[in-house]
Enzyme design. Sequence first.
Site, PDB file in Angstrom:
ATOM      1  N   ILE A 234      13.873 -69.195  49.775  1.00 47.92           N
ATOM      2  CA  ILE A 234      13.027 -70.392  49.700  1.00 47.92           C
ATOM      3  C   ILE A 234      11.672 -70.141  49.053  1.00 47.92           C
ATOM      4  CG2 ILE A 234      11.818 -72.108  51.136  1.00 47.92           C
ATOM      5  CD1 ILE A 234      14.236 -71.807  53.093  1.00 47.92           C
ATOM      6  N   ASP A 235      10.948 -69.136  49.559  1.00 48.92           N
ATOM      7  CA  ASP A 235       9.557 -68.960  49.129  1.00 48.92           C
ATOM      8  C   ASP A 235       9.383 -68.854  47.613  1.00 48.92           C
ATOM      9  OD1 ASP A 235       9.302 -68.954  51.826  1.00 48.92           O
ATOM     10  OD2 ASP A 235       8.603 -66.889  52.012  1.00 48.92           O
TER      11      ASP A 235
ATOM     12  N   HIS B 283      14.679 -67.743  56.324  1.00 56.43           N
ATOM     13  CA  HIS B 283      13.762 -68.820  55.988  1.00 56.43           C
ATOM     14  C   HIS B 283      12.847 -68.454  54.840  1.00 56.43           C
ATOM     15  CE1 HIS B 283      12.243 -72.489  58.386  1.00 56.43           C
ATOM     16  NE2 HIS B 283      13.339 -72.728  57.717  1.00 56.43           N
ATOM     17  N   CYS B 284      12.935 -67.208  54.360  1.00 52.13           N
ATOM     18  CA  CYS B 284      11.916 -66.766  53.402  1.00 52.13           C
ATOM     19  C   CYS B 284      12.472 -66.521  52.008  1.00 52.13           C
ATOM     20  CB  CYS B 284      11.241 -65.500  53.918  1.00 52.13           C
ATOM     21  SG  CYS B 284      10.380 -65.783  55.467  1.00 52.13           S
ATOM     22  N   LEU B 285      13.353 -65.524  51.861  1.00 53.86           N
ATOM     23  CA  LEU B 285      13.719 -65.103  50.511  1.00 53.86           C
ATOM     24  C   LEU B 285      14.396 -66.181  49.668  1.00 53.86           C
ATOM     25  CD1 LEU B 285      14.691 -61.350  50.788  1.00 53.86           C
ATOM     26  CD2 LEU B 285      12.480 -62.452  50.478  1.00 53.86           C
TER      27      LEU B 285
END
Length: 420
Positions: A265-266, A261-263
């Site tokens: 997207i953020d 959910h992070c790399l």
Amino acid sequence: MDHQKLVVVGQGYVGLPLAMRAVEAGFDVVGVDLDEGRVKRLASGDSFVEDTPARRLDQALRSGRYHPTTDYADAAGFDVCVITVPTPLRDGTPDVSYIEKAGVSLSPHVSRGCTVILESTTYPGTTEELLRPLLEMASGLQSPGDFHLGYSPERIDPGNPTWRLENTPKVVSGMDAAALRRVDAFYQGIVQRTVPVDSIRVAELTKLIENTFRQVNIALINELAVLSHELGIDVWQAVDAAATKPFGFMSFRPGPGVGGHCLPIDPCYLSWQVKRTLGRQFRFVELANDINHEMPEHVVQRIMTGLNRRGQAVNGSQVLLLGLAYKKNTGDMRDSPAIEITRRLQSLGARVHAVEPYAEPQHIPGDVVVVDLTEGELRAADATVVVTDHDSLDYDLVERCARYIFDTRDRCRGDTVERL
Ligand SMILES: NC(=O)c1ccc[n+]([C@@H]2O[C@H](COP(=O)([O-])OP(=O)(O)OC[C@H]3O[C@@H](n4cnc5c(N)ncnc54)[C@H](O)[C@@H]3O)[C@@H](O)[C@H]2O)c1
């Protein structure tokens, strides 16, 4: 004794561990989540987050101070509320609709003197420009002044046994000095160390720096892996050797792509905001996204070449994937590169079997035959691919029985092994 009332909006990977920790720290905790299925599971003591064992959830429920619910009315009268809702991408741009919805639902329950903290990862400015007006609307109150508003990025690392919520320093911020004091005091009761910063925007940017740094460095080493292979140099050994430098180097290892959910997207939240506000490209992010995005295709090309060398085509072959989750020792399938690898192998005519001990069956791509790691499966596979190197898998068995191993994680040794 009177306990402080904490509301945690969103009971997922971030919200649930926070809720559990807060119960242990003495809060009365209401966990609000719109997902009825999730709330029912939580209420019955069934945890779906690996880092929150059922035993911990059970203890929280039995303390009578953890109340999972779908109803925002249960938030009434809260002292502190932390929002941990998803911030995904929609068509490549930030989707902050979950924060908006949470803000609107929470607003009637905002009361004088309460504290609201956003933890969702998002672009700098979200807390002040988007969330604040929504909270002020139905409450008729203002921040700063009537209630306190802050932002604190979450650094939770699912599956990491060393760095947990409690012992990972927590960056904290507030709309003004009074809000910062409240936000800091709340987290002081939850974690061992807080790191106050001067503004909410700094705290929002902090999280995006951390994940953009990872995304860019993983891309750097992935590109190097592709090039080193063509140059005939062992990139893994070179990275490990470089990592012996005691200063000025941080080790990142190649892999089949990034997920979760992070790399993926953020960094896009940051590049989107740079584009929107300054009209400029954040070139590092664009490049890193491109390189990491191409890794599953590279993996499939290498498998294809490996089979070809053995006189075989992908079409009609049986390929056994070891580990499908995007991260080892977790079952998190979100945006896992294994999904793309599977799709491409299947479109080339391969039969894909997979060993994935942690992911829930409904998250595993259709048409994948989920199997146990057995001698028979390994011997039947034309190619065995280490995608995610869960520690619980028996790599000795893999090395002994697999006919051809393509290893994207540097986990296996032997004549039958080819590494990324
Ligand atoms: N998972 C991680 O490792 C991690 C680490 C750091 C930061 N984050 C960030 O934290 C945030 C949450 O991530 P997550 O992994 O916990 O997501 P998640 O999908 O696991 O959980 C979010 C929960 O929020 C619920 N929800 C959505 N809208 C809601 C609403 N309006 N009201 C109440 N509940 C609602 C969903 O049903 C879901 O259960 C994201 O911004 C993410 O980028 C995640």
